[in-house]
Design a protein around this motif. Structure first.
Motif, PDB file in Angstrom:
ATOM      1  N   SER A 190       0.839  -1.196   0.000  1.00 26.61           N
ATOM      2  CA  SER A 190       0.000   0.000   0.000  1.00 26.61           C
ATOM      3  C   SER A 190       0.876   1.249   0.000  1.00 26.61           C
ATOM      4  O   SER A 190       1.830   1.351   0.765  1.00 26.61           O
ATOM      5  N   LEU A 191       0.543   2.197  -0.855  1.00 25.23           N
ATOM      6  CA  LEU A 191       1.324   3.439  -0.919  1.00 25.23           C
ATOM      7  C   LEU A 191       0.707   4.535  -0.055  1.00 25.23           C
ATOM      8  O   LEU A 191       1.347   5.553   0.208  1.00 25.23           O
ATOM      9  N   VAL A 192      -0.520   4.334   0.368  1.00 24.37           N
ATOM     10  CA  VAL A 192      -1.233   5.400   1.092  1.00 24.37           C
ATOM     11  C   VAL A 192      -0.541   5.699   2.423  1.00 24.37           C
ATOM     12  O   VAL A 192      -0.262   4.784   3.204  1.00 24.37           O
ATOM     13  N   GLY A 193      -0.247   6.977   2.625  1.00 23.99           N
ATOM     14  CA  GLY A 193       0.370   7.397   3.888  1.00 23.99           C
ATOM     15  C   GLY A 193       1.891   7.351   3.855  1.00 23.99           C
ATOM     16  O   GLY A 193       2.543   7.818   4.776  1.00 23.99           O
ATOM     17  N   LYS A 194       2.452   6.791   2.782  1.00 24.40           N
ATOM     18  CA  LYS A 194       3.917   6.740   2.709  1.00 24.40           C
ATOM     19  C   LYS A 194       4.447   8.067   2.155  1.00 24.40           C
ATOM     20  O   LYS A 194       3.818   8.674   1.276  1.00 24.40           O
ATOM     21  N   PRO A 195       5.633   8.504   2.648  1.00 21.47           N
ATOM     22  CA  PRO A 195       6.194   9.734   2.098  1.00 21.47           C
ATOM     23  C   PRO A 195       6.701   9.520   0.668  1.00 21.47           C
ATOM     24  O   PRO A 195       7.011   8.387   0.270  1.00 21.47           O
ATOM     25  N   ARG A 245      11.463   5.036  -3.746  1.00 22.73           N
ATOM     26  CA  ARG A 245      12.318   3.850  -3.534  1.00 22.73           C
ATOM     27  C   ARG A 245      11.579   2.551  -3.821  1.00 22.73           C
ATOM     28  O   ARG A 245      12.197   1.549  -4.166  1.00 22.73           O
ATOM     29  N   LEU A 246      10.251   2.586  -3.686  1.00 20.36           N
ATOM     30  CA  LEU A 246       9.469   1.385  -4.013  1.00 20.36           C
ATOM     31  C   LEU A 246       9.328   1.203  -5.524  1.00 20.36           C
ATOM     32  O   LEU A 246       8.790   0.206  -5.992  1.00 20.36           O
ATOM     33  N   ALA A 255      16.361   7.339 -14.329  1.00 23.42           N
ATOM     34  CA  ALA A 255      17.591   7.096 -13.563  1.00 23.42           C
ATOM     35  C   ALA A 255      17.296   6.532 -12.175  1.00 23.42           C
ATOM     36  O   ALA A 255      18.167   5.974 -11.527  1.00 23.42           O
ATOM     37  N   THR A 256      16.045   6.651 -11.712  1.00 22.55           N
ATOM     38  CA  THR A 256      15.687   6.059 -10.418  1.00 22.55           C
ATOM     39  C   THR A 256      15.315   4.586 -10.581  1.00 22.55           C
ATOM     40  O   THR A 256      14.889   3.944  -9.612  1.00 22.55           O
ATOM     41  N   GLU A 257      15.447   4.075 -11.795  1.00 25.80           N
ATOM     42  CA  GLU A 257      15.161   2.662 -12.116  1.00 25.80           C
ATOM     43  C   GLU A 257      13.763   2.241 -11.649  1.00 25.80           C
ATOM     44  O   GLU A 257      13.596   1.314 -10.845  1.00 25.80           O
TER      45      GLU A 257
END
Ligand SMILES: Nc1ncnc2c1ncn2[C@@H]1O[C@H](COP(=O)(O)OP(=O)(O)OP(=O)(O)O)[C@@H](O)[C@H]1O
Length: 246
Positions: free
Chosen positions: A66-71, A77-78, A156-158
């Protein structure tokens, strides 16, 4: 098969419902288009996926996380990278440095990887036709090249998932065709990548997208291939205009 799943997504700005109960499922290794009139909620959707806004309700799941709430930095990075409708390059850094910032965001500063990182920068410069401008400040590049540099920096962040917000904005028809070929080449060279793009230019959407969602006032009014949505009466009424599909 699925990389990104968005369920029951709603976002309010005060009393304005910018996104309303949106559902989207994006399969891996596809190019997915999000189209719709100005103010339909497309950029808000990208801002929700990338953690700039926290949704009022709903789920955003990447690869079962889940991406919700992540900075935003953690979402990057994910494996989520994006470009912006209004360019956001580091204008005083040169082309190489802009791309290098993308790499550092992903891997940090690692001396042991310096050679590998500089090889990757060179590959990106060649792919985007920026090799002759490598040492020029980003702010001094012609507009079309600045747009390409934003995509190169994002790559570039792959990323697993690349979000392109109106990549063809401000381009002439010839530049749009060049961009279609370029994005096709990106897809070929980064074989695992999944792309979601917001676009107004139907030429680009037709040339690239496997599947599209049409948004209107924060809601998805149609999903399907470009051909399918173009013949959808709701879409014709809300967005494309009858003349464009006749
Ligand atoms: N930060 C904000 N505060 C308040 N309202 C906002 C904010 N950002 C967007 N909105 C409103 O939310 C709605 C959706 O805006 P959004 O920018 O997501 O649309 P869009 O589909 O990307 O449009 P465009 O094609 O013009 O970029 C619009 O009514 C807009 O005015």
């Amino acid at each position: 098969m699925e990389l990104l799943r968005i369920e029951n997504l709603t976002h309010m700005f005060g009393g304005l419902k910018a996104i309303s109960d949106l559902h989207i499922a994006v399969n891996r290794k596809t190019i997915y288009g999000v189209i719709g009139a100005n103010g339909a909620g497309k950029t808000t959707l990208f801002n929700l996926i990338t953690g700039i806004y926290k949704p009022t309700a709903g789920r955003i799941v990447l690869d079962r996380t889940s991406l919700v709430g992540k900075p935003s930095y953690e979402i990057s990075r994910l494996g989520v990278a994006r470009t912006f409708q209004n360019l956001r390059l580091f204008n005083d850094l040169n082309v190489i440095e802009n791309i290098h910032v993308g790499q550092i965001c992903h891997r940090g500063l690692r001396k042991s990887k310096a050679k590998e990182m500089s090889d990757k920068i060179e590959d990106l410069l060649n792919l985007f036709g920026l090799e002759m401008r490598a040492n020029e400040k980003a702010g001094n590049l012609p507009y079309g090249m600045q747009r390409k540099l934003e995509i190169a920096r994002a790559l570039a962040t792959e990323p697993k998932l690349l979000l392109l917000d109106e990549p063809a904005a401000g381009m002439n028809p010839k530049e749009v065709l060049g961009l279609v070929s370029l994005i096709q080449e990106v897809k070929k060279q980064f074989s695992d990548i999944t792309i979601v793009l917001i676009e107004h230019q139907m030429k680009l959407v037709e040339g690239l997208c496997d599947y599209v969602t049409v948004m209107n006032f924060g809601q998805a009014i149609a999903n399907g291939t470009v051909q399918e949505v173009q013949s959808n009466p709701k879409v014709i009424k809300a967005y494309l205009g009858e003349a464009e599909v006749s």
